[in-house]
Write an enzyme that holds these catalytic residues in place. Structure first.
Site, mmCIF file in Angstrom:
data_model
loop_
_atom_site.group_PDB
_atom_site.id
_atom_site.type_symbol
_atom_site.label_atom_id
_atom_site.label_comp_id
_atom_site.label_asym_id
_atom_site.label_seq_id
_atom_site.Cartn_x
_atom_site.Cartn_y
_atom_site.Cartn_z
ATOM 1 N N GLY A 15 0.829 -1.209 0.000
ATOM 2 C CA GLY A 15 0.000 0.000 0.000
ATOM 3 C C GLY A 15 0.854 1.245 0.000
ATOM 4 O O GLY A 15 0.560 2.231 0.678
ATOM 5 N N ALA A 16 1.910 1.208 -0.818
ATOM 6 C CA ALA A 16 2.942 2.253 -0.731
ATOM 7 C C ALA A 16 2.802 3.353 -1.781
ATOM 8 O O ALA A 16 3.617 4.265 -1.831
ATOM 9 C CB ALA A 16 4.329 1.613 -0.862
ATOM 10 N N ASP A 65 -2.577 -7.119 -5.407
ATOM 11 C CA ASP A 65 -3.603 -7.019 -4.374
ATOM 12 C C ASP A 65 -3.108 -7.856 -3.195
ATOM 13 O O ASP A 65 -2.864 -9.062 -3.348
ATOM 14 C CB ASP A 65 -4.918 -7.581 -4.936
ATOM 15 C CG ASP A 65 -6.065 -7.509 -3.944
ATOM 16 O OD1 ASP A 65 -5.809 -7.398 -2.724
ATOM 17 O OD2 ASP A 65 -7.222 -7.578 -4.390
ATOM 18 N N ASN A 92 1.109 -2.531 5.310
ATOM 19 C CA ASN A 92 0.360 -1.290 5.496
ATOM 20 C C ASN A 92 -0.947 -1.235 4.706
ATOM 21 O O ASN A 92 -1.886 -0.557 5.115
ATOM 22 C CB ASN A 92 1.259 -0.114 5.088
ATOM 23 C CG ASN A 92 0.472 1.155 4.828
ATOM 24 O OD1 ASN A 92 0.096 1.862 5.772
ATOM 25 N ND2 ASN A 92 0.176 1.446 3.558
ATOM 26 N N SER A 144 -4.370 0.001 13.992
ATOM 27 C CA SER A 144 -5.112 1.261 14.172
ATOM 28 C C SER A 144 -5.467 1.409 15.639
ATOM 29 O O SER A 144 -5.629 0.403 16.349
ATOM 30 C CB SER A 144 -6.405 1.218 13.346
ATOM 31 O OG SER A 144 -7.293 2.241 13.764
ATOM 32 N N TYR A 161 -13.687 -3.177 10.343
ATOM 33 C CA TYR A 161 -12.331 -2.639 10.242
ATOM 34 C C TYR A 161 -11.609 -2.785 11.583
ATOM 35 O O TYR A 161 -10.471 -3.276 11.646
ATOM 36 C CB TYR A 161 -12.427 -1.174 9.820
ATOM 37 C CG TYR A 161 -11.131 -0.406 9.795
ATOM 38 C CD1 TYR A 161 -10.348 -0.364 8.643
ATOM 39 C CD2 TYR A 161 -10.701 0.316 10.912
ATOM 40 C CE1 TYR A 161 -9.165 0.374 8.612
ATOM 41 C CE2 TYR A 161 -9.525 1.043 10.888
ATOM 42 C CZ TYR A 161 -8.767 1.075 9.739
ATOM 43 O OH TYR A 161 -7.604 1.808 9.719
ATOM 44 N N ALA A 164 -10.693 -6.343 12.171
ATOM 45 C CA ALA A 164 -9.548 -6.776 11.356
ATOM 46 C C ALA A 164 -8.248 -6.209 11.928
ATOM 47 O O ALA A 164 -7.222 -6.898 11.975
ATOM 48 C CB ALA A 164 -9.739 -6.320 9.904
ATOM 49 N N ILE A 193 -4.759 10.263 10.977
ATOM 50 C CA ILE A 193 -3.658 10.646 10.090
ATOM 51 C C ILE A 193 -4.255 11.184 8.798
ATOM 52 O O ILE A 193 -5.078 10.498 8.157
ATOM 53 C CB ILE A 193 -2.764 9.415 9.762
ATOM 54 C CG1 ILE A 193 -2.347 8.675 11.044
ATOM 55 C CG2 ILE A 193 -1.542 9.867 8.940
ATOM 56 C CD1 ILE A 193 -1.566 9.476 12.055
HETATM 57 N N1 LIG Z 1 -5.251 7.493 7.833
HETATM 58 C C1 LIG Z 1 -5.570 7.141 9.064
HETATM 59 O O1 LIG Z 1 -6.084 7.953 9.848
HETATM 60 C C2 LIG Z 1 -5.316 5.739 9.551
HETATM 61 C C3 LIG Z 1 -5.493 5.464 10.915
HETATM 62 C C4 LIG Z 1 -5.250 4.182 11.386
HETATM 63 C C5 LIG Z 1 -4.819 3.196 10.510
HETATM 64 N N2 LIG Z 1 -4.660 3.478 9.183
HETATM 65 C C6 LIG Z 1 -4.198 2.394 8.318
HETATM 66 O O2 LIG Z 1 -3.053 2.806 7.623
HETATM 67 C C7 LIG Z 1 -2.976 2.138 6.368
HETATM 68 C C8 LIG Z 1 -2.798 3.151 5.254
HETATM 69 O O3 LIG Z 1 -3.926 4.011 5.243
HETATM 70 P P1 LIG Z 1 -3.912 5.428 4.517
HETATM 71 O O4 LIG Z 1 -4.670 6.360 5.374
HETATM 72 O O5 LIG Z 1 -2.529 5.770 4.099
HETATM 73 O O6 LIG Z 1 -4.836 5.095 3.251
HETATM 74 P P2 LIG Z 1 -4.629 5.465 1.686
HETATM 75 O O7 LIG Z 1 -5.889 5.039 1.021
HETATM 76 O O8 LIG Z 1 -4.172 6.874 1.544
HETATM 77 O O9 LIG Z 1 -3.444 4.494 1.275
HETATM 78 C C9 LIG Z 1 -3.644 3.110 1.266
HETATM 79 C C10 LIG Z 1 -2.867 2.517 0.116
HETATM 80 O O10 LIG Z 1 -3.063 1.101 0.168
HETATM 81 C C11 LIG Z 1 -3.411 0.654 -1.134
HETATM 82 N N3 LIG Z 1 -4.254 -0.530 -1.048
HETATM 83 C C12 LIG Z 1 -5.510 -0.612 -0.591
HETATM 84 N N4 LIG Z 1 -5.966 -1.858 -0.716
HETATM 85 C C13 LIG Z 1 -4.967 -2.590 -1.258
HETATM 86 C C14 LIG Z 1 -4.834 -3.947 -1.622
HETATM 87 N N5 LIG Z 1 -5.850 -4.814 -1.476
HETATM 88 N N6 LIG Z 1 -3.664 -4.384 -2.141
HETATM 89 C C15 LIG Z 1 -2.632 -3.508 -2.313
HETATM 90 N N7 LIG Z 1 -2.706 -2.206 -2.008
HETATM 91 C C16 LIG Z 1 -3.860 -1.749 -1.465
HETATM 92 C C17 LIG Z 1 -4.182 1.823 -1.752
HETATM 93 O O11 LIG Z 1 -4.234 1.718 -3.165
HETATM 94 C C18 LIG Z 1 -3.378 2.996 -1.239
HETATM 95 O O12 LIG Z 1 -2.311 3.330 -2.086
HETATM 96 C C19 LIG Z 1 -4.238 1.306 6.248
HETATM 97 O O13 LIG Z 1 -4.009 -0.013 6.659
HETATM 98 C C20 LIG Z 1 -5.179 1.992 7.225
HETATM 99 O O14 LIG Z 1 -6.177 1.126 7.688
HETATM 100 C C21 LIG Z 1 -4.902 4.732 8.682
#
Ligand SMILES: NC(=O)c1ccc[n+]([C@@H]2O[C@H](COP(=O)([O-])OP(=O)(O)OC[C@H]3O[C@@H](n4cnc5c(N)ncnc54)[C@H](O)[C@@H]3O)[C@@H](O)[C@H]2O)c1
Length: 253
Positions: A15-16, A65, A92, A144, A161, A164, A193
């Site tokens: 997810g980078a 994926d 991530n 999270s 969520y 998970a 975030i």
């Molecule tokens: N943003 C927040 O406030 C927050 C808080 C707690 C946890 N998180 C966790 O942090 C992680 C990143 O979240 P974010 O806010 O950067 O979201 P984001 O949507 O900005 O980035 C997530 C990335 O993961 C990729 N992705 C999603 N599903 C995928 C899959 N099945 N296979 C491969 N890539 C996949 C997306 O395409 C995207 O590039 C997630 O696991 C999210 O649950 C985020």
């Protein structure tokens, strides 16, 4: 990436393409890691890889994926054809699930578990054997705060969520026992975030959120990236099986 590169450490970040995953990759890149970036968003991933190349960081992008077990094996196998081992894995990739119990469909529940929990399993399974074979490695799972507090009823992610993400904490602690002493396994629990996926929700409720965060601001991908990079590089390392909350100390949501 190419040629005689085995002297440089290598990190896989799922997810980078953007958000927290990109923040983790940037922090690791600054510390001299070559990067393997995994995502489903083709254009965003290509742009992110290009950005690293411009900054002099070796990065390879793979469309995958994380819920796809076979694809994780395939990508890790391709990386390990050229490199002896993967040093760091950051699990991530994730998506929100805003539906409550009475609205969610079975396939949406399945997908939430598949992306977060199975994705974490798939990549640990694909990468850990090379870490164990070499006798060193570090795995960092992005959970999270909702794993502990429960999904917030008015926010983007509710019970499925949170469940998970709590599962990821159980996996983190179990794998720390199973893979130690060679591989450390830790989790990070981000709070609010600001990323592409949360921006509109957080902007709409910014005053409320910031008012409840002791450090007085929303978090950024760099806030999480720095902690991931710490867990990936701290020497000597005596941290495993832990969940580190990074939320500016948010006392209410
Ligand atoms: N943003 C927040 O406030 C927050 C808080 C707690 C946890 N998180 C966790 O942090 C992680 C990143 O979240 P974010 O806010 O950067 O979201 P984001 O949507 O900005 O980035 C997530 C990335 O993961 C990729 N992705 C999603 N599903 C995928 C899959 N099945 N296979 C491969 N890539 C996949 C997306 O395409 C995207 O590039 C997630 O696991 C999210 O649950 C985020």
């Amino acid at each position: 990436m190419g040629g005689n590169e085995d002297h440089r450490p290598i990190a896989v970040v799922t997810g980078a393409a953007r958000g927290i995953g990109k923040g983790c990759a940037e922090a690791l890149g600054r510390r001299g890691f070559d990067l393997v970036l995994v995502d489903v968003l083709e254009d965003e991933l290509a742009a992110t890889v290009e950005g690293f190349a411009r900054g002099g960081v070796a990065a390879r992008g793979f469309i995958a994926d994380v819920a796809d077990h076979h694809r994780a094996q395939e990508v890790a196998g391709e990386v390990l054809e050229r490199r002896a081992a993967i040093d760091v894995l950051v699990n991530n990739a994730g998506t929100p699930m805003p539906k409550g119990l009475l609205e969610i469909e079975e396939h949406e529940w399945d997908r939430t578990i598949d992306v977060h929990m199975k994705g974490c399993f798939n990549w640990c399974r694909a990468v850990a054997p090379s870490m164990l074979a070499r006798g060193a490695g570090r795995i960092i799972n992005i959970s999270s705060v909702s794993a502990n507090s429960g999904g917030v009823t008015s926010a983007v992610s509710k019970f499925a969520y949170a469940g998970a993400k709590a599962g990821i904490l159980g996996m983190t602690r179990s794998l720390a026992k199973e893979l130690g002493p060679w591989v450390s396994v830790n989790a990070i629990c981000p709070g609010a975030i600001k990323t592409e996926i949360t921006a509109s929700m957080l902007e709409a409720r910014a005053a409320e959120f910031i008012g409840s965060i002791c450090l007085g601001r929303l978090g950024t991908p760099a806030d999480i990236g720095e902690v991931a990079a710490f867990l990936a590089t701290v020497e000597p390392n005596y941290i495993s099986g832990q969940a580190i909350t990074v939320d500016g100390f948010q006392w209410a949501t």
